[in-house]
Design a protein around this motif. Structure first.
Motif, PDB file in Angstrom:
ATOM      1  N   ALA A  25       0.821  -1.213   0.000  1.00 44.14           N
ATOM      2  CA  ALA A  25       0.000   0.000   0.000  1.00 44.14           C
ATOM      3  C   ALA A  25       0.853   1.260   0.000  1.00 44.14           C
ATOM      4  O   ALA A  25       0.519   2.263  -0.654  1.00 44.14           O
ATOM      5  CB  ALA A  25      -0.932  -0.009   1.213  1.00 44.14           C
ATOM      6  N   MET A  26       1.965   1.228   0.731  1.00 43.94           N
ATOM      7  CA  MET A  26       2.813   2.406   0.852  1.00 43.94           C
ATOM      8  C   MET A  26       3.752   2.588  -0.339  1.00 43.94           C
ATOM      9  O   MET A  26       4.174   3.716  -0.638  1.00 43.94           O
ATOM     10  CB  MET A  26       3.655   2.311   2.134  1.00 43.94           C
ATOM     11  CG  MET A  26       2.868   2.378   3.431  1.00 43.94           C
ATOM     12  SD  MET A  26       2.235   4.040   3.787  1.00 43.94           S
ATOM     13  CE  MET A  26       3.763   4.908   4.205  1.00 43.94           C
ATOM     14  N   ALA A  27       4.088   1.502  -1.027  1.00 46.70           N
ATOM     15  CA  ALA A  27       5.115   1.536  -2.076  1.00 46.70           C
ATOM     16  C   ALA A  27       4.907   2.610  -3.141  1.00 46.70           C
ATOM     17  O   ALA A  27       5.875   3.281  -3.537  1.00 46.70           O
ATOM     18  CB  ALA A  27       5.219   0.158  -2.729  1.00 46.70           C
ATOM     19  N   PRO A  28       3.684   2.839  -3.645  1.00 46.87           N
ATOM     20  CA  PRO A  28       3.548   3.844  -4.705  1.00 46.87           C
ATOM     21  C   PRO A  28       3.901   5.256  -4.274  1.00 46.87           C
ATOM     22  O   PRO A  28       4.075   6.128  -5.133  1.00 46.87           O
ATOM     23  CB  PRO A  28       2.057   3.756  -5.072  1.00 46.87           C
ATOM     24  CG  PRO A  28       1.632   2.401  -4.640  1.00 46.87           C
ATOM     25  CD  PRO A  28       2.424   2.128  -3.405  1.00 46.87           C
ATOM     26  N   PHE A  29       4.038   5.484  -2.965  1.00 48.87           N
ATOM     27  CA  PHE A  29       4.278   6.834  -2.468  1.00 48.87           C
ATOM     28  C   PHE A  29       5.701   7.027  -1.955  1.00 48.87           C
ATOM     29  O   PHE A  29       6.004   8.021  -1.313  1.00 48.87           O
ATOM     30  CB  PHE A  29       3.257   7.164  -1.366  1.00 48.87           C
ATOM     31  CG  PHE A  29       1.843   7.062  -1.866  1.00 48.87           C
ATOM     32  CD1 PHE A  29       1.264   8.106  -2.570  1.00 48.87           C
ATOM     33  CD2 PHE A  29       1.105   5.908  -1.671  1.00 48.87           C
ATOM     34  CE1 PHE A  29      -0.027   8.010  -3.055  1.00 48.87           C
ATOM     35  CE2 PHE A  29      -0.187   5.798  -2.154  1.00 48.87           C
ATOM     36  CZ  PHE A  29      -0.760   6.855  -2.854  1.00 48.87           C
ATOM     37  N   GLU A  30       6.573   6.069  -2.268  1.00 52.62           N
ATOM     38  CA  GLU A  30       7.980   6.231  -1.929  1.00 52.62           C
ATOM     39  C   GLU A  30       8.585   7.347  -2.773  1.00 52.62           C
ATOM     40  O   GLU A  30       8.215   7.549  -3.920  1.00 52.62           O
ATOM     41  CB  GLU A  30       8.739   4.932  -2.165  1.00 52.62           C
ATOM     42  CG  GLU A  30      10.200   4.993  -1.758  1.00 52.62           C
ATOM     43  CD  GLU A  30      10.923   3.671  -1.984  1.00 52.62           C
ATOM     44  OE1 GLU A  30      12.118   3.599  -1.656  1.00 52.62           O
ATOM     45  OE2 GLU A  30      10.279   2.726  -2.490  1.00 52.62           O
ATOM     46  N   TYR A  31       9.536   8.071  -2.200  1.00 50.19           N
ATOM     47  CA  TYR A  31      10.205   9.126  -2.952  1.00 50.19           C
ATOM     48  C   TYR A  31      10.760   8.582  -4.267  1.00 50.19           C
ATOM     49  O   TYR A  31      11.387   7.526  -4.307  1.00 50.19           O
ATOM     50  CB  TYR A  31      11.363   9.718  -2.145  1.00 50.19           C
ATOM     51  CG  TYR A  31      10.947  10.747  -1.129  1.00 50.19           C
ATOM     52  CD1 TYR A  31       9.938  11.673  -1.402  1.00 50.19           C
ATOM     53  CD2 TYR A  31      11.565  10.810   0.120  1.00 50.19           C
ATOM     54  CE1 TYR A  31       9.553  12.609  -0.478  1.00 50.19           C
ATOM     55  CE2 TYR A  31      11.177  11.746   1.055  1.00 50.19           C
ATOM     56  CZ  TYR A  31      10.166  12.644   0.753  1.00 50.19           C
ATOM     57  OH  TYR A  31       9.780  13.567   1.680  1.00 50.19           O
ATOM     58  N   ASP A  32      10.502   9.334  -5.311  1.00 57.26           N
ATOM     59  CA  ASP A  32      11.037   9.040  -6.632  1.00 57.26           C
ATOM     60  C   ASP A  32      10.501   7.739  -7.223  1.00 57.26           C
ATOM     61  O   ASP A  32      11.058   7.234  -8.203  1.00 57.26           O
ATOM     62  CB  ASP A  32      12.569   8.988  -6.615  1.00 57.26           C
ATOM     63  CG  ASP A  32      13.167  10.293  -6.137  1.00 57.26           C
ATOM     64  OD1 ASP A  32      12.611  11.353  -6.478  1.00 57.26           O
ATOM     65  OD2 ASP A  32      14.176  10.256  -5.403  1.00 57.26           O
TER      66      ASP A  32
END
Length: 238
Positions: A25-32
Protein backbone atom coordinates in the motif's frame (compact mmCIF):
# COMPACT_ATOMS: atom_id res chain seq x y z
CA UNK A 1 11.89 16.97 6.10
CA UNK A 2 9.56 15.90 8.90
CA UNK A 3 7.93 12.90 10.51
CA UNK A 4 4.17 12.60 10.29
CA UNK A 5 1.56 9.89 10.59
CA UNK A 6 -0.75 8.33 8.06
CA UNK A 7 -3.66 6.03 8.80
CA UNK A 8 -3.46 3.20 6.29
CA UNK A 9 -6.64 1.33 5.30
CA UNK A 10 -6.14 -2.28 4.19
CA UNK A 11 -8.37 -5.13 3.06
CA UNK A 12 -8.69 -8.03 5.55
CA UNK A 13 -5.53 -10.08 5.90
CA UNK A 14 -3.89 -12.53 8.28
CA UNK A 15 -1.42 -11.17 10.87
CA UNK A 16 1.54 -12.67 9.00
CA UNK A 17 0.45 -10.87 5.83
CA UNK A 18 0.08 -7.44 7.43
CA UNK A 19 3.63 -6.23 6.81
CA UNK A 20 3.61 -7.17 3.10
CA UNK A 21 0.16 -5.59 2.73
CA UNK A 22 1.38 -2.36 4.34
CA UNK A 23 4.44 -2.37 2.13
CA UNK A 24 2.36 -2.81 -1.00
CA UNK A 25 0.00 0.00 0.00
CA UNK A 26 2.81 2.41 0.85
CA UNK A 27 5.11 1.54 -2.08
CA UNK A 28 3.55 3.84 -4.70
CA UNK A 29 4.28 6.83 -2.47
CA UNK A 30 7.98 6.23 -1.93
CA UNK A 31 10.20 9.13 -2.95
CA UNK A 32 11.04 9.04 -6.63
CA UNK A 33 8.86 5.99 -7.21
CA UNK A 34 7.42 7.08 -10.56
CA UNK A 35 5.07 4.13 -10.68
CA UNK A 36 2.57 4.72 -13.45
CA UNK A 37 3.09 8.48 -13.36
CA UNK A 38 3.96 10.82 -16.19
CA UNK A 39 4.82 13.77 -13.95
CA UNK A 40 8.60 13.77 -13.69
CA UNK A 41 8.47 16.32 -10.87
CA UNK A 42 6.52 14.03 -8.54
CA UNK A 43 8.64 13.16 -5.50
CA UNK A 44 6.42 10.93 -3.42
CA UNK A 45 5.58 11.14 0.26
CA UNK A 46 8.17 9.16 2.24
CA UNK A 47 11.68 7.79 2.31
CA UNK A 48 11.09 5.45 5.26
CA UNK A 49 8.18 4.39 7.44
CA UNK A 50 7.24 2.07 10.28
CA UNK A 51 4.18 1.22 12.35
CA UNK A 52 3.81 3.75 15.14
CA UNK A 53 0.93 5.54 16.86
CA UNK A 54 2.90 8.05 18.91
CA UNK A 55 0.02 9.10 21.15
CA UNK A 56 -2.60 8.47 18.46
CA UNK A 57 -3.30 4.88 19.49
CA UNK A 58 -6.59 3.22 18.75
CA UNK A 59 -8.70 1.90 21.62
CA UNK A 60 -9.52 -1.80 21.47
CA UNK A 61 -13.12 -2.83 22.02
CA UNK A 62 -13.56 -4.36 25.45
CA UNK A 63 -13.04 -8.10 25.39
CA UNK A 64 -10.86 -8.08 22.26
CA UNK A 65 -7.57 -6.98 23.84
CA UNK A 66 -5.92 -10.34 23.11
CA UNK A 67 -7.30 -10.84 19.61
CA UNK A 68 -4.40 -11.85 17.30
CA UNK A 69 -5.67 -9.42 14.65
CA UNK A 70 -4.91 -6.42 16.87
CA UNK A 71 -1.73 -4.65 15.68
CA UNK A 72 0.89 -3.74 18.28
CA UNK A 73 4.12 -3.21 16.36
CA UNK A 74 4.78 0.42 17.27
CA UNK A 75 6.53 0.07 20.64
CA UNK A 76 10.25 0.60 21.05
CA UNK A 77 12.08 -1.51 23.69
CA UNK A 78 12.72 1.58 25.81
CA UNK A 79 9.07 2.70 25.74
CA UNK A 80 7.01 2.21 28.92
CA UNK A 81 4.47 -0.61 28.83
CA UNK A 82 1.29 0.31 27.01
CA UNK A 83 -2.16 -0.47 28.44
CA UNK A 84 -3.76 -3.53 26.89
CA UNK A 85 -6.68 -1.48 25.56
CA UNK A 86 -4.43 0.62 23.29
CA UNK A 87 -2.98 -0.50 19.97
CA UNK A 88 -1.57 0.62 16.63
CA UNK A 89 -4.42 -0.81 14.61
CA UNK A 90 -6.56 -3.75 13.68
CA UNK A 91 -9.87 -4.54 12.02
CA UNK A 92 -12.22 -1.60 12.37
CA UNK A 93 -14.83 -3.77 14.05
CA UNK A 94 -12.40 -4.58 16.87
CA UNK A 95 -11.58 -0.92 17.50
CA UNK A 96 -13.59 1.41 19.71
CA UNK A 97 -13.83 4.59 17.65
CA UNK A 98 -16.63 6.16 19.68
CA UNK A 99 -15.47 6.36 23.30
CA UNK A 100 -12.77 8.92 22.49
CA UNK A 101 -15.26 11.00 20.54
CA UNK A 102 -17.76 10.97 23.41
CA UNK A 103 -15.11 12.04 25.89
CA UNK A 104 -13.92 14.79 23.54
CA UNK A 105 -17.49 16.10 23.22
CA UNK A 106 -17.97 16.15 26.97
CA UNK A 107 -14.65 17.91 27.58
CA UNK A 108 -15.25 20.46 24.82
CA UNK A 109 -18.68 21.28 26.23
CA UNK A 110 -17.13 21.82 29.67
CA UNK A 111 -14.44 24.08 28.21
CA UNK A 112 -16.99 26.11 26.26
CA UNK A 113 -19.21 26.61 29.31
CA UNK A 114 -16.22 27.58 31.44
CA UNK A 115 -15.11 30.22 28.94
CA UNK A 116 -18.62 31.64 28.63
CA UNK A 117 -18.90 31.86 32.43
CA UNK A 118 -15.56 33.67 32.61
CA UNK A 119 -16.36 35.96 29.68
CA UNK A 120 -19.66 36.97 31.32
CA UNK A 121 -17.65 38.63 34.11
CA UNK A 122 -16.19 41.12 31.62
CA UNK A 123 -17.40 43.39 28.83
CA UNK A 124 -17.85 41.51 25.55
CA UNK A 125 -14.60 40.85 23.68
CA UNK A 126 -13.82 40.44 20.02
CA UNK A 127 -11.54 37.87 18.38
CA UNK A 128 -8.17 38.89 17.02
CA UNK A 129 -9.42 38.39 13.46
CA UNK A 130 -11.72 41.40 13.93
CA UNK A 131 -8.76 43.71 14.54
CA UNK A 132 -6.56 42.07 11.91
CA UNK A 133 -9.30 42.52 9.31
CA UNK A 134 -9.54 46.21 10.17
CA UNK A 135 -5.78 46.56 9.65
CA UNK A 136 -6.21 44.91 6.26
CA UNK A 137 -9.11 47.19 5.34
CA UNK A 138 -7.38 50.37 6.53
CA UNK A 139 -3.74 50.02 5.40
CA UNK A 140 -1.56 52.71 6.84
CA UNK A 141 -4.32 54.19 8.98
CA UNK A 142 -4.66 51.17 11.24
CA UNK A 143 -1.51 49.08 11.66
CA UNK A 144 -1.09 45.48 12.75
CA UNK A 145 0.71 46.75 15.83
CA UNK A 146 -2.35 48.85 16.71
CA UNK A 147 -4.58 45.86 16.02
CA UNK A 148 -2.61 43.74 18.46
CA UNK A 149 -2.64 46.51 21.04
CA UNK A 150 -6.42 46.98 20.79
CA UNK A 151 -7.02 43.24 20.97
CA UNK A 152 -4.85 42.81 24.04
CA UNK A 153 -6.38 45.81 25.82
CA UNK A 154 -9.80 44.15 26.10
CA UNK A 155 -10.65 43.49 29.78
CA UNK A 156 -11.12 39.74 29.38
CA UNK A 157 -7.84 39.37 27.51
CA UNK A 158 -6.03 41.48 30.11
CA UNK A 159 -7.43 39.22 32.82
CA UNK A 160 -6.04 36.17 31.05
CA UNK A 161 -2.62 37.79 30.72
CA UNK A 162 -2.62 38.55 34.44
CA UNK A 163 -3.33 34.92 35.34
CA UNK A 164 -1.08 32.44 33.50
CA UNK A 165 -3.23 29.50 34.59
CA UNK A 166 -6.30 31.04 32.98
CA UNK A 167 -4.30 31.99 29.92
CA UNK A 168 -3.12 28.41 29.54
CA UNK A 169 -6.67 27.14 30.02
CA UNK A 170 -8.41 29.44 27.55
CA UNK A 171 -5.64 30.41 25.14
CA UNK A 172 -4.53 33.81 23.89
CA UNK A 173 -7.57 34.38 21.62
CA UNK A 174 -10.48 32.63 23.34
CA UNK A 175 -13.24 34.31 21.34
CA UNK A 176 -11.54 33.21 18.15
CA UNK A 177 -11.13 29.67 19.47
CA UNK A 178 -14.36 29.00 21.34
CA UNK A 179 -16.56 31.17 19.14
CA UNK A 180 -20.20 31.88 19.76
CA UNK A 181 -21.49 28.51 18.56
CA UNK A 182 -21.21 25.76 21.17
CA UNK A 183 -22.32 23.10 18.69
CA UNK A 184 -19.54 23.85 16.21
CA UNK A 185 -16.90 23.98 18.96
CA UNK A 186 -17.94 20.59 20.29
CA UNK A 187 -18.22 19.05 16.82
CA UNK A 188 -14.76 20.32 15.89
CA UNK A 189 -13.31 18.63 18.97
CA UNK A 190 -15.08 15.37 18.09
CA UNK A 191 -13.86 15.45 14.49
CA UNK A 192 -10.29 16.01 15.71
CA UNK A 193 -10.02 12.78 17.72
CA UNK A 194 -9.39 10.17 15.04
CA UNK A 195 -7.57 11.79 12.07
CA UNK A 196 -3.86 11.76 11.37
CA UNK A 197 -2.00 14.12 9.07
CA UNK A 198 -2.73 11.82 6.15
CA UNK A 199 -5.09 9.02 5.17
CA UNK A 200 -4.27 6.23 2.72
CA UNK A 201 -7.56 4.89 1.41
CA UNK A 202 -8.44 1.38 0.32
CA UNK A 203 -8.35 2.44 -3.31
CA UNK A 204 -4.86 3.91 -2.98
CA UNK A 205 -5.52 7.63 -2.53
CA UNK A 206 -3.14 9.59 -0.27
CA UNK A 207 -5.18 12.39 1.33
CA UNK A 208 -3.34 14.99 3.38
CA UNK A 209 -4.97 17.22 5.96
CA UNK A 210 -4.37 19.82 8.60
CA UNK A 211 -7.80 21.42 8.44
CA UNK A 212 -11.26 20.88 9.87
CA UNK A 213 -12.46 19.95 6.40
CA UNK A 214 -9.87 17.16 6.19
CA UNK A 215 -10.94 15.87 9.59
CA UNK A 216 -14.58 15.76 8.52
CA UNK A 217 -13.70 13.85 5.34
CA UNK A 218 -11.37 11.52 7.28
CA UNK A 219 -14.08 10.59 9.78
CA UNK A 220 -16.75 10.17 7.13
CA UNK A 221 -14.51 7.86 5.10
CA UNK A 222 -13.43 5.69 8.04
CA UNK A 223 -16.95 5.49 9.45
CA UNK A 224 -18.19 4.22 6.09
CA UNK A 225 -15.66 1.39 5.83
CA UNK A 226 -16.65 -2.23 6.43
CA UNK A 227 -15.81 -3.56 9.90
CA UNK A 228 -13.33 -6.02 8.35
CA UNK A 229 -11.14 -3.17 7.04
CA UNK A 230 -7.80 -2.99 8.81
CA UNK A 231 -6.68 0.42 10.06
CA UNK A 232 -3.02 0.97 10.97
CA UNK A 233 -1.15 4.01 12.25
CA UNK A 234 2.12 4.47 10.35
CA UNK A 235 4.85 7.03 10.94
CA UNK A 236 6.53 8.23 7.76
CA UNK A 237 9.48 10.51 7.14
CA UNK A 238 8.70 13.09 4.48
Amino acid sequence: MAKQRVTVCLPPCAPDDLRPALGAAMAPFEYDAQIGRSDEEWQGEWDYWYVSSGGLEFTVRRGHEDDPLIVRDGQEPEDPPRPSWLCDGGPKGLLDLETGRVRAAEEAARQWRAWRAFAALHPPSLPYTHFRQRAHDEPGAYTLARATEDFESQPAILALRDDPALGERFGWDPEGWFGADRGFFVERAVQDVLPTAALLTLDGRWLEGGSHGHNVRFNAYVDGLPDETILVRVLYHS
